[in-house]
Design a protein around this motif. Structure first.
Motif, mmCIF file in Angstrom:
data_model
loop_
_atom_site.group_PDB
_atom_site.id
_atom_site.type_symbol
_atom_site.label_atom_id
_atom_site.label_comp_id
_atom_site.label_asym_id
_atom_site.label_seq_id
_atom_site.Cartn_x
_atom_site.Cartn_y
_atom_site.Cartn_z
ATOM 1 N N GLY A 328 25.225 48.675 51.450
ATOM 2 C CA GLY A 328 25.905 49.127 52.238
ATOM 3 C C GLY A 328 27.050 47.979 53.205
ATOM 4 N N GLY A 329 26.514 46.729 51.858
ATOM 5 C CA GLY A 329 27.428 45.633 52.758
ATOM 6 C C GLY A 329 29.015 45.477 51.953
ATOM 7 N N THR A 330 29.679 44.968 52.015
ATOM 8 C CA THR A 330 31.416 44.652 51.375
ATOM 9 C C THR A 330 31.632 43.539 51.077
ATOM 10 O OG1 THR A 330 31.479 45.749 53.309
ATOM 11 C CG2 THR A 330 33.617 44.386 52.657
ATOM 12 N N ILE A 331 31.767 43.798 49.473
ATOM 13 C CA ILE A 331 32.067 42.620 48.626
ATOM 14 C C ILE A 331 33.445 42.497 48.642
ATOM 15 C CG2 ILE A 331 32.192 41.858 46.089
ATOM 16 C CD1 ILE A 331 30.183 43.404 46.051
ATOM 17 N N ILE A 332 34.403 41.208 48.847
ATOM 18 C CA ILE A 332 35.466 41.606 48.864
ATOM 19 C C ILE A 332 36.225 40.395 48.097
ATOM 20 C CG2 ILE A 332 37.932 40.251 49.659
ATOM 21 C CD1 ILE A 332 36.782 40.550 52.900
ATOM 22 N N ALA A 333 36.186 41.214 46.276
ATOM 23 C CA ALA A 333 36.318 40.874 45.254
ATOM 24 C C ALA A 333 38.247 40.378 44.692
ATOM 25 C CB ALA A 333 36.069 41.947 43.735
ATOM 26 N N SER A 334 38.538 39.368 43.885
ATOM 27 C CA SER A 334 39.536 38.777 44.366
ATOM 28 C C SER A 334 40.092 38.460 42.642
ATOM 29 C CB SER A 334 40.292 37.816 45.317
ATOM 30 O OG SER A 334 41.409 38.221 45.506
ATOM 31 N N THR A 335 40.952 38.047 42.399
ATOM 32 C CA THR A 335 41.619 37.748 41.350
ATOM 33 C C THR A 335 43.492 37.569 41.158
ATOM 34 O OG1 THR A 335 41.525 37.270 39.068
ATOM 35 C CG2 THR A 335 41.616 39.273 39.333
ATOM 36 N N ASN A 336 43.703 36.415 41.072
ATOM 37 C CA ASN A 336 44.757 35.523 40.810
ATOM 38 C C ASN A 336 45.835 36.018 39.138
ATOM 39 O OD1 ASN A 336 43.532 33.723 39.967
ATOM 40 N ND2 ASN A 336 44.873 32.506 41.882
ATOM 41 N N SER A 337 44.738 36.775 38.332
ATOM 42 C CA SER A 337 44.996 35.893 36.913
ATOM 43 C C SER A 337 46.533 37.253 36.378
ATOM 44 C CB SER A 337 43.984 36.065 36.226
ATOM 45 O OG SER A 337 44.333 36.549 34.794
ATOM 46 N N ALA A 338 47.434 36.581 36.173
ATOM 47 C CA ALA A 338 48.199 37.679 35.239
ATOM 48 C C ALA A 338 47.931 38.235 33.856
ATOM 49 C CB ALA A 338 49.454 36.430 35.411
ATOM 50 N N ALA A 339 46.869 37.329 33.590
ATOM 51 C CA ALA A 339 46.333 38.512 32.159
ATOM 52 C C ALA A 339 45.702 39.366 32.583
ATOM 53 C CB ALA A 339 45.616 37.346 32.322
ATOM 54 N N VAL A 340 45.343 39.792 33.323
ATOM 55 C CA VAL A 340 44.137 40.839 34.214
ATOM 56 C C VAL A 340 44.468 41.990 34.351
ATOM 57 C CG1 VAL A 340 41.710 41.803 34.672
ATOM 58 C CG2 VAL A 340 42.222 39.697 33.809
ATOM 59 N N SER A 341 44.974 42.931 34.291
ATOM 60 C CA SER A 341 45.665 44.216 34.891
ATOM 61 C C SER A 341 44.777 44.866 35.799
ATOM 62 C CB SER A 341 46.471 45.107 34.015
ATOM 63 O OG SER A 341 44.874 45.717 33.169
ATOM 64 N N ALA A 342 45.742 45.450 37.081
ATOM 65 C CA ALA A 342 44.578 45.870 37.745
ATOM 66 C C ALA A 342 43.512 47.008 36.923
ATOM 67 C CB ALA A 342 45.713 47.119 38.745
ATOM 68 N N THR A 343 43.850 47.803 36.126
ATOM 69 C CA THR A 343 43.224 48.580 35.427
ATOM 70 C C THR A 343 41.808 47.852 35.090
ATOM 71 O OG1 THR A 343 45.101 50.234 35.445
ATOM 72 C CG2 THR A 343 43.071 50.561 33.765
ATOM 73 N N ARG A 344 42.131 47.040 34.650
ATOM 74 C CA ARG A 344 41.028 45.935 34.050
ATOM 75 C C ARG A 344 39.955 45.255 34.787
ATOM 76 N NH1 ARG A 344 41.859 41.232 29.648
ATOM 77 N NH2 ARG A 344 39.230 40.585 29.331
ATOM 78 N N PHE A 345 41.059 45.086 36.047
ATOM 79 C CA PHE A 345 39.820 44.144 37.080
ATOM 80 C C PHE A 345 39.299 45.657 37.599
ATOM 81 C CE2 PHE A 345 39.420 42.880 41.655
ATOM 82 C CZ PHE A 345 38.939 41.455 41.064
ATOM 83 N N GLU A 346 39.605 46.592 37.619
ATOM 84 C CA GLU A 346 38.747 48.010 38.318
ATOM 85 C C GLU A 346 37.540 48.218 37.436
ATOM 86 O OE1 GLU A 346 39.489 52.254 39.730
ATOM 87 O OE2 GLU A 346 40.697 50.653 39.843
ATOM 88 N N THR A 347 37.904 47.836 35.674
ATOM 89 C CA THR A 347 37.037 47.513 35.067
ATOM 90 C C THR A 347 35.832 46.924 35.417
ATOM 91 O OG1 THR A 347 38.812 48.776 33.573
ATOM 92 C CG2 THR A 347 36.635 47.992 32.797
ATOM 93 N N PHE A 348 36.080 45.744 35.089
ATOM 94 C CA PHE A 348 35.048 44.469 35.818
ATOM 95 C C PHE A 348 33.803 45.583 36.424
ATOM 96 C CE2 PHE A 348 38.501 41.245 34.777
ATOM 97 C CZ PHE A 348 37.846 41.839 33.274
#
Length: 392
Positions: A328-348
């Motif tokens: 039930g906890g929260t993870i704030i997952a972030s990246t500033n990599s321009a090489a990784v799209s939002a779609t790919r990041f959501e896949t991770f």
């Protein structure tokens, strides 16, 4: 001004508003000096755009204007700075936030240059020798437009022959530290201490969300914590405990300073100078679980023990985070990599939870704040991706 021909596909991209040029765009190999202003034409010699040439990462230059009558003089830069100031008027007037991005490169019409404001001191970041060739006229235009600047600094984000990375330019030097505010939180910054200042301004809205929504009564782990900005926001949001983890030795005094300028004791706020991945192992051995975990790693990092790449290793990193996050906890997952799209990041994220056999729920998503103005035709410029997820 020299004319340089673009290939057909490059011409189409430029006319659609794509601002970045690469060496493969040109009909003939480039041999012009860094910073050269050129007229881009199609293969029939028709005007396409005005640009300047500069080696920046994989780029070879930036488009400045699609207007055939545009002359690149100080007045051109003045107009860009006036437009930038106009769309940030609300931040200029906000007494609770005194640091923000004043000018965001190609998003504001001039690729290769960003300008950050800190309590009316301004930090210019030059990303190539090419744009720096125009430094004098750009600075004059800025000083003609922003007349209340207390002082100007500049940082060089490209390799110079003299190895200088930061220097004071004009005005009055800022105090050290300079205390800025963000959403009412104080932060100590240093404007002439290498390439960094002590805070990443693009995470402003994320820190506010952490403070307002995911801190009260919670234990918060801040990984890759840098100077502890997320930790301070969490503490002021009511966290009962924060743990800041970063491999850099200077993270300890820098984080202690951020707590101190806010009048906070560190009795319930621990700072660990160690490899984040080693801390994960430690936390598992000690059966430590956190209510909120912030994970914002560099795009690429190498230590004596390992090499980390967001593109290759983020899923495994999240699996480690999941192991020490409360149900039930929260993870704030972030990246500033321009090489990784939002779609790919959501896949991770999806793969990490699937690998753990767990469900999750996306609570919020964030991209760059509004002062990091983005060119809609240059998606790479909107590099920040933040997903706030709840562990099932």
């Amino acid at each position: 001004m020299k004319k340089i021909s673009l290939k057909q596909k490059a011409t189409q991209r430029v006319l659609k508003g794509y601002p970045l040029l690469v060496k493969e765009d040109f009909v003939q190999p480039l041999n012009e000096k860094e910073g050269s202003l050129v007229e881009l034409t199609d293969e029939q010699n028709h005007f396409v755009a005005t640009a300047y040439l500069a080696k920046q990462n994989k780029g070879a230059g930036w488009v400045l204007s699609l207007n055939p009558n545009e002359v690149i003089t100080e007045s051109f830069y003045e107009r860009l700075f006036m437009q930038a100031a106009d769309i940030r008027t609300h931040l200029k007037a906000d007494e609770t936030t005194t640091a923000y991005r004043f000018f965001n490169g190609e998003g504001d019409g001039l690729g290769g240059l960003t300008i950050d404001a800190y309590e009316d001191y301004y930090v210019f970041s030059w990303y190539s020798q090419g744009i720096y060739e125009h430094q004098k006229s750009i600075l004059r235009a800025f000083e003609n437009t922003v007349t209340d600047a207390k002082g100007i600094y500049q940082k060089f984000r490209y390799k110079r022959s003299d190895d200088i990375v930061s220097e004071f330019v004009s005005g009055t030097p800022a105090p050290e530290p300079l205390i800025i505010q963000e959403n009412g939180v104080k932060y100590a910054v240093y404007l002439d201490d290498g390439l960094m200042t002590g805070i990443f301004l693009d995470q402003r809205h994320v820190r506010r969300s952490l403070m307002e929504n995911y801190s009260a009564g919670r234990s918060v782990l801040n990984t890759f914590s840098y100077t502890g900005a997320f930790s301070v926001a969490a503490a002021l949001g009511g966290a009962v405990e924060t743990v800041s983890v970063d491999l850099a030795k200077r993270s300890l005094p820098k984080t202690e300073e951020q707590f101190a300028v806010n009048g906070l004791s560190t009795d319930q706020h621990k700072i660990r100078v160690m490899d984040v991945f080693d801390y994960f192992k430690y936390a598992v051995r000690k059966n430590l679980l956190f209510d909120t975990v912030v994970v914002d790693p560099p795009s690429f990092a190498r230590s004596k023990k390992r090499t980390f790449s967001v593109a290759k290793n983020y899923t495994a990193l999240l699996e480690d985070v999941i192991d020490i996050t409360q149900s039930g906890g929260t993870i704030i997952a972030s990246t500033n990599s321009a090489a990784v799209s939002a779609t790919r990041f959501e896949t991770f994220i999806r793969e990490a939870f699937e690998n753990k056999g767990l469900r999750y729920r996306i609570m919020e998503t964030h991209t760059l704040p509004e002062d990091f103005h983005v060119n809609p035709n240059f998606k790479e410029g909107n590099y920040l991706k933040v997903y706030i997820v709840q562990k099932g």
